[in-house]
Design a protein around this motif. Structure first.
Motif, PDB file in Angstrom:
ATOM      1  N   ILE A   1     -33.755  -5.403  -6.373  1.00  0.00           N
ATOM      2  CA  ILE A   1     -32.342  -5.538  -6.001  1.00  0.00           C
ATOM      3  C   ILE A   1     -32.130  -6.614  -4.936  1.00  0.00           C
ATOM      4  N   PRO A   2     -32.980  -6.707  -3.899  1.00  0.00           N
ATOM      5  CA  PRO A   2     -32.737  -7.737  -2.880  1.00  0.00           C
ATOM      6  C   PRO A   2     -32.821  -9.168  -3.392  1.00  0.00           C
ATOM      7  N   TYR A   3     -33.350  -9.359  -4.604  1.00  0.00           N
ATOM      8  CA  TYR A   3     -33.523 -10.706  -5.141  1.00  0.00           C
ATOM      9  C   TYR A   3     -32.633 -10.962  -6.355  1.00  0.00           C
ATOM     10  N   ASP A   4     -31.698 -10.069  -6.609  1.00  0.00           N
ATOM     11  CA  ASP A   4     -30.794 -10.225  -7.752  1.00  0.00           C
ATOM     12  C   ASP A   4     -29.655 -11.168  -7.351  1.00  0.00           C
ATOM     13  N   ILE A   5     -29.995 -12.442  -7.231  1.00  0.00           N
ATOM     14  CA  ILE A   5     -29.048 -13.463  -6.803  1.00  0.00           C
ATOM     15  C   ILE A   5     -29.410 -14.750  -7.531  1.00  0.00           C
ATOM     16  N   ALA A   6     -28.407 -15.561  -7.882  1.00  0.00           N
ATOM     17  CA  ALA A   6     -28.663 -16.770  -8.677  1.00  0.00           C
ATOM     18  C   ALA A   6     -27.658 -17.856  -8.335  1.00  0.00           C
ATOM     19  N   LEU A   7     -28.056 -19.078  -8.655  1.00  0.00           N
ATOM     20  CA  LEU A   7     -27.214 -20.255  -8.455  1.00  0.00           C
ATOM     21  C   LEU A   7     -26.927 -20.925  -9.788  1.00  0.00           C
ATOM     22  N   ILE A   8     -25.709 -21.394  -9.946  1.00  0.00           N
ATOM     23  CA  ILE A   8     -25.299 -22.127 -11.137  1.00  0.00           C
ATOM     24  C   ILE A   8     -24.730 -23.470 -10.702  1.00  0.00           C
ATOM     25  N   LYS A   9     -25.230 -24.545 -11.305  1.00  0.00           N
ATOM     26  CA  LYS A   9     -24.671 -25.863 -11.053  1.00  0.00           C
ATOM     27  C   LYS A   9     -23.828 -26.281 -12.251  1.00  0.00           C
ATOM     28  N   LEU A  10     -22.619 -26.736 -11.990  1.00  0.00           N
ATOM     29  CA  LEU A  10     -21.736 -27.176 -13.059  1.00  0.00           C
ATOM     30  C   LEU A  10     -21.997 -28.640 -13.415  1.00  0.00           C
ATOM     31  N   LYS A  11     -21.555 -29.044 -14.609  1.00  0.00           N
ATOM     32  CA  LYS A  11     -21.786 -30.412 -15.071  1.00  0.00           C
ATOM     33  C   LYS A  11     -20.988 -31.429 -14.275  1.00  0.00           C
TER      34      LYS A  11
ATOM     35  N   ASN B   1     -36.939  -4.744   4.217  1.00  0.00           N
ATOM     36  CA  ASN B   1     -36.471  -5.771   3.304  1.00  0.00           C
ATOM     37  C   ASN B   1     -35.063  -5.453   2.815  1.00  0.00           C
ATOM     38  N   PHE B   2     -34.830  -4.180   2.490  1.00  0.00           N
ATOM     39  CA  PHE B   2     -33.493  -3.768   2.095  1.00  0.00           C
ATOM     40  C   PHE B   2     -32.529  -3.924   3.259  1.00  0.00           C
ATOM     41  N   ASN B   3     -32.934  -3.466   4.426  1.00  0.00           N
ATOM     42  CA  ASN B   3     -32.045  -3.525   5.582  1.00  0.00           C
ATOM     43  C   ASN B   3     -31.648  -4.957   5.910  1.00  0.00           C
ATOM     44  N   HIS B   4     -32.553  -5.884   5.659  1.00  0.00           N
ATOM     45  CA  HIS B   4     -32.289  -7.282   5.955  1.00  0.00           C
ATOM     46  C   HIS B   4     -31.483  -7.960   4.859  1.00  0.00           C
ATOM     47  N   SER B   5     -31.671  -7.553   3.606  1.00  0.00           N
ATOM     48  CA  SER B   5     -31.164  -8.311   2.467  1.00  0.00           C
ATOM     49  C   SER B   5     -29.958  -7.701   1.775  1.00  0.00           C
TER      50      SER B   5
ATOM     51  N   LEU C   1     -21.870   3.842  -4.252  1.00  0.00           N
ATOM     52  CA  LEU C   1     -22.254   2.871  -3.236  1.00  0.00           C
ATOM     53  C   LEU C   1     -22.433   1.528  -3.927  1.00  0.00           C
ATOM     54  N   ASN C   2     -21.737   0.518  -3.451  1.00  0.00           N
ATOM     55  CA  ASN C   2     -21.827  -0.822  -4.017  1.00  0.00           C
ATOM     56  C   ASN C   2     -22.879  -1.611  -3.258  1.00  0.00           C
ATOM     57  N   SER C   3     -23.826  -2.166  -3.994  1.00  0.00           N
ATOM     58  CA  SER C   3     -24.932  -2.912  -3.396  1.00  0.00           C
ATOM     59  C   SER C   3     -24.655  -4.414  -3.507  1.00  0.00           C
ATOM     60  N   PHE C   4     -24.651  -5.093  -2.370  1.00  0.00           N
ATOM     61  CA  PHE C   4     -24.425  -6.533  -2.304  1.00  0.00           C
ATOM     62  C   PHE C   4     -25.646  -7.212  -1.682  1.00  0.00           C
ATOM     63  N   VAL C   5     -26.158  -8.247  -2.343  1.00  0.00           N
ATOM     64  CA  VAL C   5     -27.207  -9.069  -1.753  1.00  0.00           C
ATOM     65  C   VAL C   5     -26.572  -9.986  -0.710  1.00  0.00           C
ATOM     66  N   LYS C   6     -27.211 -10.114   0.459  1.00  0.00           N
ATOM     67  CA  LYS C   6     -26.701 -11.004   1.494  1.00  0.00           C
ATOM     68  C   LYS C   6     -27.191 -12.439   1.237  1.00  0.00           C
ATOM     69  N   PRO C   7     -26.295 -13.374   0.967  1.00  0.00           N
ATOM     70  CA  PRO C   7     -26.733 -14.768   0.793  1.00  0.00           C
ATOM     71  C   PRO C   7     -27.426 -15.326   2.030  1.00  0.00           C
ATOM     72  N   SER C   8     -27.036 -14.866   3.206  1.00  0.00           N
ATOM     73  CA  SER C   8     -27.649 -15.373   4.436  1.00  0.00           C
ATOM     74  C   SER C   8     -29.138 -15.060   4.496  1.00  0.00           C
ATOM     75  N   ALA C   9     -29.561 -13.964   3.820  1.00  0.00           N
ATOM     76  CA  ALA C   9     -30.987 -13.626   3.792  1.00  0.00           C
ATOM     77  C   ALA C   9     -31.784 -14.600   2.940  1.00  0.00           C
ATOM     78  N   HIS C  10     -31.100 -15.333   2.083  1.00  0.00           N
ATOM     79  CA  HIS C  10     -31.766 -16.274   1.178  1.00  0.00           C
ATOM     80  C   HIS C  10     -31.264 -17.703   1.403  1.00  0.00           C
ATOM     81  N   ILE C  11     -30.787 -17.984   2.599  1.00  0.00           N
ATOM     82  CA  ILE C  11     -30.159 -19.275   2.861  1.00  0.00           C
ATOM     83  C   ILE C  11     -31.139 -20.433   2.679  1.00  0.00           C
ATOM     84  N   LYS C  12     -32.406 -20.243   3.028  1.00  0.00           N
ATOM     85  CA  LYS C  12     -33.384 -21.333   2.860  1.00  0.00           C
ATOM     86  C   LYS C  12     -33.608 -21.635   1.387  1.00  0.00           C
ATOM     87  N   TRP C  13     -33.655 -20.588   0.567  1.00  0.00           N
ATOM     88  CA  TRP C  13     -33.788 -20.792  -0.875  1.00  0.00           C
ATOM     89  C   TRP C  13     -32.555 -21.509  -1.426  1.00  0.00           C
TER      90      TRP C  13
END
Length: 324
Positions: A103-113, A177-181, A243-255
């Protein structure tokens, strides 16, 4: 339970959340514009698990609170977090883990054309850098938005919905890891399928500026009565609340910085109105300032004003005017 909204409130102006996008393939999901040029979208990784990129498929919708009046963009690239484990990998037992562990890594980026043009109904949202251990926004207001399904066996929302959110006790979280992410939050409305990837928004009472604080990826304490035709979940127990689970983008800001090649400032600095009526934004490509006249604000989310939108339509790149 992956994550629509039942009991939500209809958004009254397309300028309220100009960073909102809707993904229409391979599944219905939400997302947020974090950069206009280069054009990057932040969403949940499970939203793009079965994505096949075709240059002439326009599957990212944006620019209007009305589902049928949105503009469409094509995807150039989609990148899931490298530690995300897909459904296919779990089914083939490539990884010995359960779904909760990823769950802490269920995050993705999409680049448009093609780059997105900023206007009153289209803009980026800065990523929140608030520490989960500090009250950096003591009087902040949280909410989420989505165009997912509006009830069990009901269609998706035709108009963008929103609902206030309240942070939940982190006692359910399993480790540091959960508490942080992860941010767990309850909401006044029930979230459903189709809202995955949608943002958890935080708005400072001092600046009235929205920040992206989370990306919806799960609804806990829930189950699908018909998994093959999921719309909205049922409660797992009468004694528990969703309970709604949200990944924190700030935890993955370097990625995020590594994939997008954007600077920390370009991703986190808000857009600010200047005294002369012009608008300042951090350029995503050079960290230089860009300005425009007061007649076209780059950040419309702070102004409850009904505007007429000029946007590029899905077909042919023609200009179409749509009243809000």
């Amino acid at each position: 339970m992956v994550s629509a909204m039942t009991g939500g409130t209809t958004v009254e102006s397309s300028s309220k959340y100009p960073f909102s996008v809707t993904l229409t393939d391979p599944i219905l999901c939400g997302g947020s514009i974090i950069s206009l040029d280069p054009p990057w979208i932040l969403t949940a990784a499970h939203c793009i698990e079965n994505l096949e990129i075709h240059p002439n498929d326009y599957t990212v919708a944006y620019g209007s609170r009305n589902f049928s009046e949105q503009s469409y963009a094509a995807i150039q690239q989609a990148v899931s977090h490298p530690l995300y484990v897909s459904s296919q990998q779990l089914q083939t037992q490539v990884y010995a883990t359960d779904r909760t562990d990823v769950i802490p890594y269920d995050i993705a980026l999409i680049k448009l054309k093609s780059p997105l043009l900023a206007n009153t109904h289209v803009n980026r949202i800065p990523i929140s850098t608030a520490s989960p251990n500090k009250e950096e926004y003591p009087s902040a207001y949280k909410e989420t938005i989505g165009m997912g399904y509006i009830g069990y066996e009901k269609p998706h929302a035709e108009l963008l919905q929103y609902t206030p959110c309240n942070s939940s006790n982190a006692g359910t979280l399993r480790d540091n890891n959960f508490n942080h992410s992860i941010v767990l939050a309850t909401s006044d409305a029930g979230l459903c399928h189709g809202d995955s990837g949608s943002p958890l928004l935080i708005k400072s009472a001092e600046t009235n500026e929205y920040y992206l604080d989370g990306v919806l990826n799960r609804i806990l304490n829930a189950y699908d009565p018909d998994p093959d035709n999921g719309s909205c979940p049922f409660h797992e127990s009468n004694l528990t609340r969703f309970l709604n689970s949200f990944v924190k983008p700030s935890a993955h800001i370097k990625w995020i910085m590594n994939v997008t090649q954007l600077s920390f400032d370009a991703l986190t600095d808000p857009v600010t109105s200047l005294d002369d009526g012009s608008v300042f934004a951090v350029s995503s490509t050079s960290s230089a300032a860009i300005t425009t006249t007061a007649s076209l604000f780059l950040r419309a989310s702070c102004f409850d004003v009904d505007w007429t939108l000029a946007y590029v339509h899905k077909h042919g790149g023609s200009i179409k005017y749509v009243p809000d």
